[in-house]
Design an enzyme around this catalytic site. Structure first.
Site, PDB file in Angstrom:
ATOM      1  N   ASP A 144      -4.154  -5.408  -2.625  1.00 57.18           N
ATOM      2  CA  ASP A 144      -3.653  -4.164  -3.219  1.00 57.18           C
ATOM      3  C   ASP A 144      -2.132  -4.091  -3.200  1.00 57.18           C
ATOM      4  O   ASP A 144      -1.522  -3.587  -4.136  1.00 57.18           O
ATOM      5  CB  ASP A 144      -4.214  -2.954  -2.465  1.00 57.18           C
ATOM      6  CG  ASP A 144      -5.731  -2.910  -2.550  1.00 57.18           C
ATOM      7  OD1 ASP A 144      -6.293  -3.631  -3.389  1.00 57.18           O
ATOM      8  OD2 ASP A 144      -6.324  -2.179  -1.741  1.00 57.18           O
TER       9      ASP A 144
HETATM   10  N1  LIG Z   1      -1.629   0.327   6.115  1.00 58.74           N
HETATM   11  C1  LIG Z   1      -2.264   1.489   6.036  1.00 58.74           C
HETATM   12  O1  LIG Z   1      -1.847   2.522   6.536  1.00 58.74           O
HETATM   13  C2  LIG Z   1      -3.574   1.534   5.318  1.00 58.74           C
HETATM   14  C3  LIG Z   1      -4.634   2.232   5.882  1.00 58.74           C
HETATM   15  C4  LIG Z   1      -5.852   2.267   5.164  1.00 58.74           C
HETATM   16  C5  LIG Z   1      -5.939   1.646   3.949  1.00 58.74           C
HETATM   17  N2  LIG Z   1      -4.866   0.977   3.462  1.00 58.74           N
HETATM   18  C6  LIG Z   1      -4.992   0.317   2.224  1.00 58.74           C
HETATM   19  O2  LIG Z   1      -5.358  -1.040   2.508  1.00 58.74           O
HETATM   20  C7  LIG Z   1      -4.793  -1.852   1.509  1.00 58.74           C
HETATM   21  C8  LIG Z   1      -3.899  -2.863   2.175  1.00 58.74           C
HETATM   22  O3  LIG Z   1      -3.578  -3.827   1.217  1.00 58.74           O
HETATM   23  P1  LIG Z   1      -3.705  -5.341   1.620  1.00 58.74           P
HETATM   24  O4  LIG Z   1      -3.239  -6.103   0.456  1.00 58.74           O
HETATM   25  O5  LIG Z   1      -3.037  -5.541   2.929  1.00 58.74           O
HETATM   26  O6  LIG Z   1      -5.238  -5.613   1.890  1.00 58.74           O
HETATM   27  P2  LIG Z   1      -6.373  -5.465   0.803  1.00 58.74           P
HETATM   28  O7  LIG Z   1      -5.811  -4.959  -0.455  1.00 58.74           O
HETATM   29  O8  LIG Z   1      -7.450  -4.690   1.455  1.00 58.74           O
HETATM   30  O9  LIG Z   1      -6.820  -6.938   0.510  1.00 58.74           O
HETATM   31  C9  LIG Z   1      -7.280  -7.684   1.594  1.00 58.74           C
HETATM   32  C10 LIG Z   1      -7.574  -9.043   1.012  1.00 58.74           C
HETATM   33  O10 LIG Z   1      -7.797  -9.958   2.032  1.00 58.74           O
HETATM   34  C11 LIG Z   1      -8.920 -10.772   1.680  1.00 58.74           C
HETATM   35  N3  LIG Z   1      -9.589 -11.116   2.916  1.00 58.74           N
HETATM   36  C12 LIG Z   1     -10.384 -10.350   3.675  1.00 58.74           C
HETATM   37  N4  LIG Z   1     -10.797 -11.022   4.762  1.00 58.74           N
HETATM   38  C13 LIG Z   1     -10.271 -12.259   4.643  1.00 58.74           C
HETATM   39  C14 LIG Z   1     -10.355 -13.437   5.434  1.00 58.74           C
HETATM   40  N5  LIG Z   1     -11.070 -13.463   6.575  1.00 58.74           N
HETATM   41  N6  LIG Z   1      -9.683 -14.515   5.028  1.00 58.74           N
HETATM   42  C15 LIG Z   1      -8.970 -14.507   3.895  1.00 58.74           C
HETATM   43  N7  LIG Z   1      -8.861 -13.433   3.110  1.00 58.74           N
HETATM   44  C16 LIG Z   1      -9.512 -12.328   3.476  1.00 58.74           C
HETATM   45  C17 LIG Z   1      -9.783  -9.937   0.784  1.00 58.74           C
HETATM   46  O11 LIG Z   1     -10.343 -10.747  -0.252  1.00 58.74           O
HETATM   47  P3  LIG Z   1     -11.727 -11.492   0.047  1.00 58.74           P
HETATM   48  O12 LIG Z   1     -12.650 -10.404   0.520  1.00 58.74           O
HETATM   49  O13 LIG Z   1     -12.083 -12.093  -1.254  1.00 58.74           O
HETATM   50  O14 LIG Z   1     -11.422 -12.480   1.111  1.00 58.74           O
HETATM   51  C18 LIG Z   1      -8.797  -8.992   0.123  1.00 58.74           C
HETATM   52  O15 LIG Z   1      -8.420  -9.478  -1.133  1.00 58.74           O
HETATM   53  C19 LIG Z   1      -4.016  -0.953   0.582  1.00 58.74           C
HETATM   54  O16 LIG Z   1      -4.874  -0.492  -0.431  1.00 58.74           O
HETATM   55  C20 LIG Z   1      -3.696   0.223   1.492  1.00 58.74           C
HETATM   56  O17 LIG Z   1      -3.473   1.424   0.785  1.00 58.74           O
HETATM   57  C21 LIG Z   1      -3.688   0.877   4.146  1.00 58.74           C
END
Ligand SMILES: NC(=O)c1ccc[n+]([C@@H]2O[C@H](COP(=O)([O-])OP(=O)(O)OC[C@H]3O[C@@H](n4cnc5c(N)ncnc54)[C@H](OP(=O)(O)O)[C@@H]3O)[C@@H](O)[C@H]2O)c1
Ligand SMILES: NC(=O)c1ccc[n+]([C@@H]2O[C@H](COP(=O)([O-])OP(=O)(O)OC[C@H]3O[C@@H](n4cnc5c(N)ncnc54)[C@H](OP(=O)(O)O)[C@@H]3O)[C@@H](O)[C@H]2O)c1
Lengths: 102, 461, 102, 461
Positions: D388
């Site tokens: 994301d």
């Molecule tokens: N930081 C905060 O405060 C917070 C709190 C809650 C929500 N969020 C939200 O969380 C998101 C964070 O973005 P992000 O880019 O860090 O994470 P993300 O958008 O949730 O993407 C995580 C990615 O990691 C991959 N993944 C998961 N497990 C894996 C593994 N074991 N090995 C390799 N890849 C793996 C997943 O694809 P696969 O499943 O295909 O592997 C996914 O594409 C944002 O939408 C944010 O708004 C943030």
């Protein structure tokens, strides 16, 4: 609740507010801030009015009136002079002072 | 005199406005609005007692207010930018005086009604009288120093430390007495001793440190008003006073750091004989001076020019001419900046105000820390009516009154030009070695007309 | 002085303190700050103790004990978890977070 | 139960400690000390009532405290970094619940003693019950979402907006009733309705916005505790609660801004049908994928590499391997930085914690704003378990759940490599166009072992 404690609490909280509220001021604004704060404590005028208006002793009234004059010089003069200083900072300058502030 | 709830609410509201006012004042965008908000709140607060108390002597009171207001407004309007600091000092002093008087009156009330509140009230009364008096006297002396009604140099005479110590002790003793058995006489004597303390506190302070002292006395007055608020059991006074006391103390420390001084050092440096001062008379050592034409040429063939404005620019009101000059140079493809020292002039931010008035675009104004690295690349450093802020003694001469103050590294420039009227030193009254450096040239004359000449000379090229 | 006003004043001043005190926090510290603040309101435990200890109604006591358990989970857990998080920020990292802060 | 002066002083002192704790927590240097100070103050405060009140049921109370403490400590110790947010949510919830119960008990006390305090006390009681319940239920749902006990997607069903509105109105009505004629039943029903409101409030919130909601509920609980403090006329509760309420609210706004969302939008976006969500199922559109060797070569011949770590790195615990890889690349004279998105992972600052744990030197960690300009110069952008935070939809697709969130400009890199296990989307459940760009390569597999393979491949070159 104990009266003294109440006043102490007011005091302590105000101390924190006073410090925190100005904690990030830039040196550019030191003088206006100083003179603005200075104007604020001119509020002693309020106290001067109350004591003068509630006494009947002539000497006290005279002294009170002196206090009122002094206090209103502090209060009114303070705010006016601060405003004059701040006027000087033209629109143009704001961004600089902003970044100076940050 | 119980305060009705609605009035208490309004008092609280005024308190909030004061907080917002301070908050506003500490940000450039909001400063002016903040100040006006504070003023509005103050007015409202002062109207309240007329509404919920049936005051006597209303006529007299109103007259007194009008008199004070007129005085304040006239003073505030007449004062020139260069005299702001002494104006602030004066306003602060009268405020402290008023607080002390109010406390004396309240003392008198308590005694005449023979009521005895808890000892803490007496203590607060003593505090208000003493510190109010100190703040009053101290501010007046500060005013005199800045207004040059007396020398701006530290005044130290043999007995001073002892006398000061003695009067301090006297203040404490009298305060204790007042608490133990309150009487009008003790109160009055306490006030007088307070005045003495105030005078002795400020006399030994070097003029350069005066803004710090003003800020400190400002904080003092704030605390006095707070104590007064407790004595009169008025929340607004307590909150407002405490706000000013706390922020003032904090601001004092900020400013001291900005000028590279510690507050204790500022206050007692001279007593400790810490800061020995130069005579401040004009030196007759040889210097290299030049005419406007020569300087014009230097400027014209420079690629990078840094301007160091100082107090002299302000008194000569040469900022507009300076700005014209800079515009011409920039047109000719020369890179020009103003180097702003936080304490250049007679109050913090003095130069910003001045150049803002002359409509200098803000991109050209550089804070000390941002530009100090660039001086070594500057072909010409043009020092206009500045002195202490570029005086290497601040780095090299321990014991100099400005020692420790961060300065602008003008001495690193390839060519340094001073525009000043004479060889007289700056505010701190000490000689500036930089004037005698081989790569320094002096252009004598009042900043305004020599700046005018310089401008024409440059245009002529 | 009117009782309600006193509490109102405490409240108003605390609001300012609360806001000003954290006004310059960097996003790096959002989570620890959140969970630290969270732990602080666990102080409701104090309230729970007082009400439970001063009632004699059995149902009330039981409910009170539940409240105490919940509150202490909030308070203790909150502080511990915050500390664990903050431990992670090793010495090494501090400077970064400092600049991030500034 | 009049509180003796010494106890009042200690309460005030604890309040001051809480202020200092918050202050500390907001600065990196002081955060840990601040937290410990807060803990100490809390303990002291909770001991006080045992000293000045002769409490009944002391034994039971102590047992309850011990039970809660053990629970809290175990939970706090066991939880993994990736689960922090739900842990905070849980702790916050129980706190809110406790506050509601306390208010109910106090209500009961007042009624049983037949005393009627002024209406404002009843109002505060109602507030505490209602908001405490809301905070409790809301936090539990939040926990369930993050713990994936239920879908992290917004849950919206036809009647929801009406139901929500109705329950809100019910809460208000019941509160008014409680003030007009207080009774236990109204109190209890109010609590139950509060629970309903809490559930309905959080259900429609998208998981990505959950941290904002946690922070908001945290502020709610703070305010409940403050109100509880008023009901019990305990200053410390009032001050502490208000502190948390105010700072929590402020923090919520900060975070919302950081994630480019408005709080109302977060809460009611889904209701307004504002954020339509992707199904979140794996896409089957063609992508360019490659083996570790190919990627190793790309990295090896790059001059500038930017690493974008994300949630996947955290769950795979691949940070240590990643760090090794970076060290190797740097040895080979390649310029490598980590680009840290403020909300990468599952809590703000998640990546900083994670990489700090892996001892990555801080100079290599770049905040989003500092590095976003550099992506265009990057030969390779290596996106490790992030999605994301590099999803261009945030800029291009209005209505996307992450629309408006500032993102890292990974798409500007000459080559983009994604390390992820599948084509499944990220937290927000929407497809990432960047995966299908011609200059994007995917390296499938769990971050940890494909990172290991990559490391060896690079070393082999
Ligand atoms: N930081 C905060 O405060 C917070 C709190 C809650 C929500 N969020 C939200 O969380 C998101 C964070 O973005 P992000 O880019 O860090 O994470 P993300 O958008 O949730 O993407 C995580 C990615 O990691 C991959 N993944 C998961 N497990 C894996 C593994 N074991 N090995 C390799 N890849 C793996 C997943 O694809 P696969 O499943 O295909 O592997 C996914 O594409 C944002 O939408 C944010 O708004 C943030
Ligand atoms: N900013 C503050 O808060 C504050 C407050 C109080 C004191 N101070 C102190 O004031 C000093 C400020 O340093 P500064 O360099 O700005 O000023 P300065 O050191 O006082 O030097 C002013 C210079 O301007 C020259 N000058 C005066 N009138 C002039 C005129 N009409 N035309 C041309 N030149 C003129 C003077 O030399 P001639 O007389 O030979 O012309 C003097 O060398 C520092 O010591 C600072 O600590 C600052």
């Amino acid at each position: 609740m104990n009266d003294g404690i109440i006043w102490l609490t007011f005091f302590v909280l105000s101390v924190f507010v006073g410090i925190e509220v100005i904690s990030k001021v830039s040196s550019t604004l030191h003088t206006p801030l100083m003179s603005g704060a200075n104007a604020i404590h001119g509020i002693i005028l309020l106290g001067a009015i109350i004591v003068t208006g509630t006494t009947d002793n002539t000497v006290a009234v005279i002294v009170g009136l002196v206090a009122i004059v002094l206090a209103s010089v502090n209060m009114v003069g303070g705010f006016v002079v601060t405003d004059r200083m701040l006027q000087m900072f033209s629109q143009k300058k704001k961004p600089l002072k902003k970044e100076a502030d940050a | 005199m119980a305060v009705p709830t609605w009035a208490q609410l309004l008092y609280l509201l005024c308190g909030v406005c004061f907080i917002l006012a301070l908050k506003g004042l500490s940000g450039p965008k909001t400063a002016r609005r903040g100040n006006l908000l504070g003023a509005a709140a103050a007015v409202v607060a002062c109207v309240l007692p007329f509404l919920y108390l049936d005051l006597d002597h209303v006529g007299l009171i109103l007259v007194a207010i009008v008199v004070g207001t007129i005085g304040g407004v006239i003073g505030a309007q007449k004062v020139q930018m260069t005299q702001m600091p002494q104006m602030v000092a004066l306003f602060n002093g009268v405020g402290g005086g008023a607080a002390a008087l109010v406390a004396l009156l309240e003392l008198n009330e308590h005694l005449s009604h023979g009521d005895d509140p808890n000892w803490f009230v007496w203590a607060a009364t003593a505090f208000t009288i003493a510190v109010g008096a100190i703040s009053f006297a101290g501010s007046i002396i500060t005013f005199a120093k800045l207004q040059e009604l007396m020398t701006s140099r530290p005044v130290v005479f043999p007995g001073l430390p002892i006398l000061f110590g003695a009067s301090l002790i006297a203040t404490v003793v009298l305060s204790v007495l007042l608490v133990l058995e309150p009487s009008m006489w003790i109160g009055i004597v306490l006030g007088l001793v307070g005045l003495l303390v105030g005078v002795l506190l400020v006399l030994p302070v070097g003029g350069a440190d005066v803004p710090i002292v003003i800020s400190l006395l400002n904080a003092f007055t704030g605390l006095t008003v707070a104590a007064g608020g407790y004595v009169l059991s008025n929340t607004l006074l307590l909150i407002a006073g405490t706000l000013v006391g706390a922020s003032g103390t904090f601001l004092t420390l900020l400013m001291a750091r900005g000028m590279g001084r510690s507050v204790t050092n500022v206050l007692f440096g001279a007593l400790k004989g810490g800061s020995t001062l130069g005579g401040g008379e004009a030196s007759d050592r040889p210097v290299k001076s030049a005419g406007p034409e020569d300087v014009a040429i230097m400027l014209n063939y420079a690629e990078r020019v840094i301007i160091v404005p100082g107090y002299g620019l302000a008194v000569a009101q040469a900022q507009h001419t300076l700005r014209e000059l800079v515009d011409v140079l920039i047109e000719r493809g020369i890179e020009v900046d103003y180097a702003i020292h936080p304490v250049a002039g007679r109050m913090p931010g003095h130069m910003n105000v001045l150049l803002a008035e002359a409509q200098v675009p803000y991109e050209q104004l550089k804070e000390m820390d941002d530009i100090n690295g660039d001086f070594k690349d500057a072909d010409v450093v043009l020092v206009v009516g500045a002195n202490d802020v570029v005086n290497p003694a601040a780095k090299t001469t321990p014991g100099a009154p400005i020692y420790g103050m961060p300065i602008l590294n003008a001495d690193e420039g390839k060519q340094v030009i001073f525009m000043k009227r004479s060889m007289r030193p700056g505010f701190a009254g000490i000689e500036n070695e930089l004037l005698f450096e081989p790569n320094t040239t002096l252009l004598f004359g009042d900043a305004k007309d020599s700046m005018g000449k310089l401008l024409n000379a440059v245009k002529a090229l």
